[in-house]
Scaffold this motif. Structure first.
Motif, PDB file in Angstrom:
ATOM      1  N   HIS A   3       0.684  -1.103  -0.094  1.00  0.00           N
ATOM      2  CA  HIS A   3      -0.072  -0.029  -0.120  1.00  0.00           C
ATOM      3  C   HIS A   3       0.841   1.180   0.013  1.00  0.00           C
ATOM      4  O   HIS A   3       1.863   1.187   0.670  1.00  0.00           O
ATOM      5  CB  HIS A   3      -0.936   0.012   1.169  1.00  0.00           C
ATOM      6  N   PRO A   4       0.755   2.163  -0.806  1.00  0.00           N
ATOM      7  CA  PRO A   4       1.456   3.425  -0.995  1.00  0.00           C
ATOM      8  C   PRO A   4       1.843   3.949   0.414  1.00  0.00           C
ATOM      9  O   PRO A   4       3.233   4.453   0.604  1.00  0.00           O
ATOM     10  CB  PRO A   4       0.853   4.411  -1.967  1.00  0.00           C
ATOM     11  N   GLY A  77     -11.548   2.244   9.911  1.00  0.00           N
ATOM     12  CA  GLY A  77     -11.325   2.747   8.319  1.00  0.00           C
ATOM     13  C   GLY A  77     -11.631   1.821   7.254  1.00  0.00           C
ATOM     14  O   GLY A  77     -11.485   0.701   7.378  1.00  0.00           O
ATOM     15  N   ALA A  78     -12.155   2.407   6.161  1.00  0.00           N
ATOM     16  CA  ALA A  78     -12.588   1.738   5.068  1.00  0.00           C
ATOM     17  C   ALA A  78     -11.349   1.006   4.243  1.00  0.00           C
ATOM     18  O   ALA A  78     -11.507  -0.045   3.572  1.00  0.00           O
ATOM     19  CB  ALA A  78     -13.289   2.341   4.236  1.00  0.00           C
ATOM     20  N   ASP A  79     -10.229   1.919   4.642  1.00  0.00           N
ATOM     21  CA  ASP A  79      -8.773   1.483   3.883  1.00  0.00           C
ATOM     22  C   ASP A  79      -7.928   2.103   4.915  1.00  0.00           C
ATOM     23  O   ASP A  79      -7.970   2.652   5.885  1.00  0.00           O
ATOM     24  CB  ASP A  79      -8.671   1.600   2.493  1.00  0.00           C
ATOM     25  N   VAL A  80      -6.659   1.781   4.388  1.00  0.00           N
ATOM     26  CA  VAL A  80      -5.164   2.294   5.149  1.00  0.00           C
ATOM     27  C   VAL A  80      -5.233   3.686   5.023  1.00  0.00           C
ATOM     28  O   VAL A  80      -4.853   4.414   6.283  1.00  0.00           O
ATOM     29  CB  VAL A  80      -4.236   1.548   4.524  1.00  0.00           C
ATOM     30  N   ARG A  81      -5.627   4.193   4.206  1.00  0.00           N
ATOM     31  CA  ARG A  81      -5.737   5.824   3.898  1.00  0.00           C
ATOM     32  C   ARG A  81      -6.647   6.405   4.996  1.00  0.00           C
ATOM     33  O   ARG A  81      -6.298   7.351   5.712  1.00  0.00           O
ATOM     34  CB  ARG A  81      -5.920   6.231   2.674  1.00  0.00           C
ATOM     35  N   GLU A  82      -7.879   5.884   4.882  1.00  0.00           N
ATOM     36  CA  GLU A  82      -8.726   6.369   5.845  1.00  0.00           C
ATOM     37  C   GLU A  82      -8.372   6.162   7.276  1.00  0.00           C
ATOM     38  O   GLU A  82      -8.661   6.919   8.219  1.00  0.00           O
ATOM     39  CB  GLU A  82     -10.060   5.970   5.657  1.00  0.00           C
TER      40      GLU A  82
END
Length: 357
Positions: A3-4, A77-82
């Motif tokens: 994941h970025p 969170g819905a993903d790592v970013r969130e």
């Protein structure tokens, strides 16, 4: 996982230091205190930890779940970013407020919590947050928006992202006290959405979509009276309408809450898990049910049933141990046919069936 944002944390020490302190997302602590798995069987990958022994996981390549060392877990969170967006923006998230409390109360509670954090961490909290956000490419968001996102994620934990102790099968408690729809409401909603949807093979179901009051066509589990029997009937309908994970999770939580006085309920739960094809949880329930039986004949029957479930769950050693318990319960009497049948299936020595007249 790739994941970025995780790649940035792993390749830029300054960012990883800031994420770990004061924002308590330490990529070098990606190991939980016990073996865990998702009830759904989806993949689970640890990506970071905090200073209390809690762990952050990516579930099935998407949502991020946090599990504490005290047995609580939920999506954050819905993903790592969130997830990082929320953790950085709300490092001292107040448990005393919810999105329904309104902007003024939320901002006041967050300000109070962060003031305490600054006293302990130091005056550079805001500057460090700005630096970490810039390094990760995260926007500045209002605490009100972040709190709403956190609770929205938490509300999606059940049924697909419930965490289990991988050894015992017990579920972690939900972190957020979010209201959950009843199984009955979920079944009726599924019927109203698609009344003609085919039911699972062999299942009874709720016919029609209007004015449905009860689990038509399905009797409550035998020997289970009261609210538990009614709830189990709705859970059975949920499984047969394709709401498998909802049914599984509610059965797991019912089993977690049972005690020695709930023998009939525990036996019924074992049957319901088997109907869903979850033989691991079925064996867990049957193991407890068998231990509660006093009469030798009941113990033999219960341990024979346990042996079958353990065999279906893929654990022949556990199945043999169950047969050993069944044999021990015979106390010298001839073995019933069901015990002999299980012994034959597992190659268990020394079990002779009752001779035919």
């Amino acid at each position: 996982m790739t994941h970025p944002l995780l790649e940035l944390l792993h390749t830029r020490p300054r960012l990883s230091e800031l994420a770990a302190y004061p924002f308590d997302f330490d990529i070098h602590r990606a190991g939980h205190c016990e073996d865990v798995r998702l009830a759904s069987g989806a993949s689970l990958e640890p990506i970071a930890g905090d200073d209390t022994g809690g762990t952050y996981f990516v579930c099935d390549g998407g949502p991020v779940l946090y599990a504490s060392s005290e047995g609580d877990a939920g999506l954050i969170g819905a993903d790592v970013r969130e997830a990082l967006d929320i953790l950085i923006g709300l490092p001292a998230c107040p448990a005393s407020v919810t999105p329904q409390d309104g902007e003024e109360r939320i901002l006041a509670a967050v300000a109070e919590e962060e003031e305490e954090l600054r006293e302990w961490y130091g005056p550079t909290l805001d500057a460090d947050r700005a630096e970490l956000r810039a390094g990760l490419g995260l926007p500045e968001r209002s605490p009100v928006e972040l709190l709403a996102r956190l609770h929205a994620a938490g509300a999606r934990t059940e049924p697909d992202f419930v965490l289990l102790n991988a050894r015992e099968g017990r579920a972690y408690r939900l972190m957020h006290d979010e209201p959950r729809p009843s199984v009955r409401d979920a079944v009726l909603a599924a019927v109203r959405e698609d009344p003609a949807r085919p039911r699972a093979a062999g299942g009874a179901g709720v016919e029609g979509s209007g004015g449905v009051d009860g689990p038509e066509g399905v009797d409550g589990p035998e020997g289970v009276d009261g609210p538990e029997g009614s709830e189990l009937a709705w859970i059975r309908l949920a499984g047969r309408r394709g709401l498998t994970e909802l049914a599984r999770v509610r059965l797991i939580r019912m089993l977690d809450d049972t005690g020695p006085a709930d023998g009939a309920l525990i036996g019924a739960l074992a049957e319901e898990f088997a109907l869903l094809g979850d033989f691991w949880q079925a064996a867990r329930a049957q193991r407890l049910y068998a231990s509660l039986q006093d009469a030798p004949a009941d113990r033999v029957s219960a341990f024979c049933a346990l042996a079958r479930l353990e065999r279906h769950a893929g654990d022949p050693d556990a199945a043999r141990r169950a047969l050993d318990r069944a044999v021990a319960a015979l106390d010298g009497a001839p073995a019933p046919k069901e015990l002999a049948g299980e012994a034959l299936a597992l190659g268990h020595p020394g079990v002779q069936p009752v001779p035919r007249p």
